[in-house]
Scaffold this active site. Structure first.
Site, mmCIF file in Angstrom:
data_model
loop_
_atom_site.group_PDB
_atom_site.id
_atom_site.type_symbol
_atom_site.label_atom_id
_atom_site.label_comp_id
_atom_site.label_asym_id
_atom_site.label_seq_id
_atom_site.Cartn_x
_atom_site.Cartn_y
_atom_site.Cartn_z
ATOM 1 N N SER A 238 0.721 -1.701 0.107
ATOM 2 C CA SER A 238 0.483 -0.559 -0.199
ATOM 3 C C SER A 238 0.440 1.736 -0.032
ATOM 4 C CB SER A 238 -0.999 0.131 0.993
ATOM 5 O OG SER A 238 -1.779 -1.213 1.336
ATOM 6 N N GLU A 255 0.485 -6.719 -4.544
ATOM 7 C CA GLU A 255 1.417 -7.493 -5.359
ATOM 8 C C GLU A 255 2.386 -6.414 -6.117
ATOM 9 O OE1 GLU A 255 1.176 -8.880 -10.533
ATOM 10 O OE2 GLU A 255 -0.214 -7.833 -9.424
ATOM 11 N N LYS A 271 -2.655 -12.986 -10.999
ATOM 12 C CA LYS A 271 -3.641 -13.259 -12.199
ATOM 13 C C LYS A 271 -4.710 -14.664 -11.620
ATOM 14 C CE LYS A 271 -3.299 -10.537 -15.273
ATOM 15 N NZ LYS A 271 -4.589 -9.780 -16.112
#
Length: 452
Positions: A238, A255, A271
Site C-alpha cells: 500500500s 502485488e 492472475k
C-alpha cells in the site's frame, strides 16, 4: 566516495499512520505502507518528505528514445548525487534515494504504443529524490530515522522534533458528492470484451487486461478516506503519496512488481481472483474453485512466461527460475492465484534498466505485451494514469522494491478515480469478467460511499 548515513532511534508505533501524521504537512510527503497490523505479511513501513530536484520526465507524447534517456538520466543522477552508499543495515530497506510512482501511460511510449487516450498530468512519473526516511520495522518493533550526509542539521532536528512530539491530529471529513459512475456501461463493456475475443480468436494475442474506471466528485481530506480503506482492504504494498497540485495517490495493492536486493531480482504476478465470503464454508469453496480453475491457471501461466522473458532482458542467462506456481494468497476482500519468478541481475545492469525494460508489469497488460497494450489503448475510453503503473523506491544503496498499482485511487481536482480490471482469455465469459472488476474494487467504492 563512500558515504555513511546517520541513524536516530525514535519511538516505535504499531500504527505507522500515527508516525506519518507528524510528517504529512511537509512538502512531498510519501508513505509506503505494509498495512501492519491489518496485513500479516507486513514488515517495513517507509515515510519521507522534503524531496530535492531530480531529472524531470519527458513529455508523455515523447518518443521511446526520450523515455529510454529518462531512465539513463535517473541512473546518472543517482550515482552522482548519492555516490557509493554503504547499506545502513540489512534491516533498513531505504536510506534515502528515489521514491514515488510511475503512471501506466508512460509505458506506451516505452513500448511504442500509439493511439492511446489523451494523457493527464498523472499519466507519467512522480519520482523524487529524498535525503532522509523514517523506517518502521514491525518484526523487530524498531523505528529509526535514517539520513544522508547531505541533510541539513536544522532539517534533521525539525523532523526529529515532529516525530517525538505527541500532538494529536484532528482528522478532517471526507465526503463524496455522488455515487461512483463507470466510464463503461454494461453494454459498452460487453462490446469491448467481444472485440478482445475477436483479436484472441484471430491469433492476434493470448490475453488482454481490460479495465473500467469509476469516478465521483469529493470534498475533504483524502487521508481520512485512506485510513478507512486501509482498515477494510489492507495489503502489503500500500501507499499514500502527495503530488503537486494537491493531487493524492492512494494504493492498496497486494502485488509486488519488481524487487532487487543485492543482485537478486524477484517478481510476483497475480492472475486469478475470487471474492471473499463471510461464511467460512463458502470462503473455502472459493479457494478450492480458484485452485482447480484451468482457466485461471492458464491465464497465470501466460503471464509467468511473459515475465520470464522480461527478466531475461536484464538477468544473467540461466539464472531465471519459477520459485512458486499457482499459490493461493488470501486478502481481506479477495483470494488471488500468485506465482513467483526470480533471477540474478547482470553485472552491467542497474535497477533503472531492470525497471525500464520490464515496465509496465505484464500481469496488467496481457500477452504478448505490446499487442495487448495496443488493444487496451484502442478499447479503454480514458487513460489509466497511475492505475497499473508502479509505486516504488530505489534506495541510495541500490536496493529496490515496487508494486503493481492495482487497487489504486487518484484524487485530483476534487474528483476521485478508481479502476478495476481483469485478464480476458479465449474461454472467458463476459458476465464473469465484468463481475470480477467489481469483486476487486467494489468494496472500496461502497466504503467511500458509506462515508458520505
Amino acid at each position: 566516495m563512500n558515504k555513511t548515513v546517520s541513524l536516530d532511534e525514535i519511538p516505535y508505533s504499531p500504527d505507522s499512520c500515527e508516525r506519518f501524521e507528524a510528517l504529512r504537512e511537509l512538502p512531498g510527503a510519501a508513505f509506503l505502507d505494509s498495512s501492519y497490523p491489518h496485513s500479516s505479511s507486513g514488515r517495513y513501513d517507509i515515510m519521507c518528505a522534503q524531496p530535492v530536484a531530480c531529472p524531470e520526465q519527458p513529455a508523455l507524447a515523447a518518443t521511446e528514445t526520450a523515455w529510454q534517456q529518462y531512465f539513463d538520466e535517473l541512473r546518472r543522477f543517482h550515482k552522482d548525487y548519492y555516490g557509493t552508499v554503504q547499506p545502513a543495515s540489512q534491516d533498513i530497506p531505504f536510506c534515502g534515494g528515489l521514491l514515488g510512482a510511475l503512471g501506466y501511460d508512460g509505458g506506451n511510449s516505452l513500448n511504442q504504443v500509439s493511439g492511446a487516450p489523451p494523457a493527464t498530468r498523472n499519466s507519467g512519473g512522480h519520482l523524487a529524490a529524498y535525503n532522509w526516511a523514517v523506517v518502521q520495522d514491525h518484526l523487530l518493533q524498531r523505528a529509526v530515522m535514517v539520513a544522508q550526509p547531505s541533510m541539513r542539521e536544522a532539517d534533521r532536528n525539525d523532523v526529529l522534533s515532529r516525530l517525538r512530539s505527541q500532538r494529536r491530529v484532528k482528522h478532517t471529513e471526507f465526503q463524496l458528492g455522488g455515487k461512483f459512475e463507470s466510464n463503461f456501461t454494461e453494454s459498452e463493456y460487453r462490446s469491448a470484451f467481444e472485440s478482445v475475443q475477436s483479436y484472441i480468436h484471430a491469433g492476434d494475442c493470448y490475453q488482454v487486461n481490460l479495465a473500467q474506471r469509476f469516478n465521483a466528485p469529493f470534498t475533504g481530506d483524502p487521508w481520512t478516506a485512506y485510513r478507512q480503506l486501509r482498515r477494510t482492504a489492507s495489503a502489503p504494498f500500500s501507499a499514500y503519496l502527495s503530488f503537486e497540485n494537491n493531487d493524492v495517490m492512494m494504493s492498496l495493492s497486494p502485488e509486488r512488481f519488481l524487487s532487487l536486493h543485492g543482485n537478486h531480482v524477484q517478481t510476483v504476478p497475480i492472475k486469478g481472483t475470487r471474492p471473499r465470503y463471510r461464511d467460512s464454508g463458502a470462503d473455502r469453496l472459493a479457494v478450492e474453485e480458484l485452485k482447480r480453475s484451468s482457466k485461471d491457471r492458464a491465464e497465470n501461466l501466460m503471464i509467468v512466461d511473459l515475465l520470464r522473458n522480461d527478466l531475461g532482458r536484464s538477468c544473467i542467462p540461466g539464472s531465471i527460475h519459477v520459485d512458486a506456481l499457482f499459490e493461493v494468497q488470501s486478502f481481506p476482500t479477495v483470494h488471488h492465484l500468485v506465482s513467483t519468478i526470480s533471477g540474478e541481475l547482470s553485472p552491467d545492469r542497474s535497477a533503472y534498466e531492470l525497471l525500464r525494460d520490464s515496465f509496465p508489469g505484464g500481469s496488467i497488460t496481457g500477452a504478448p505485451k505490446r499487442r495487448a497494450m495496443e488493444i487496451i489503448a484502442e478499447l479503454e475510453p480514458d487513460s489509466r494514469e497511475i492505475y497499473c503503473g508502479s509505486v516504488m523506491y530505489i534506495s541510495a544503496d541500490g536496493r529496490m522494491d515496487s508494486n503493481i498499482a492495482i487497487r489504486s485511487l487518484l484524487c485530483t481536482d476534487n474528483d476521485i478515480r478508481c479502476w478495476g480490471g481483469g485478464g480476458i482469455v479465449a474461454d472467458s465469459q463476459w458476465r464473469q469478467e465484468y463481475q470480477e472488476t467489481f469483486d476487486k474494487v467494489g468494496k472500496f467504492l461502497s466504503v467511500l460511499e458509506e462515508m458520505s
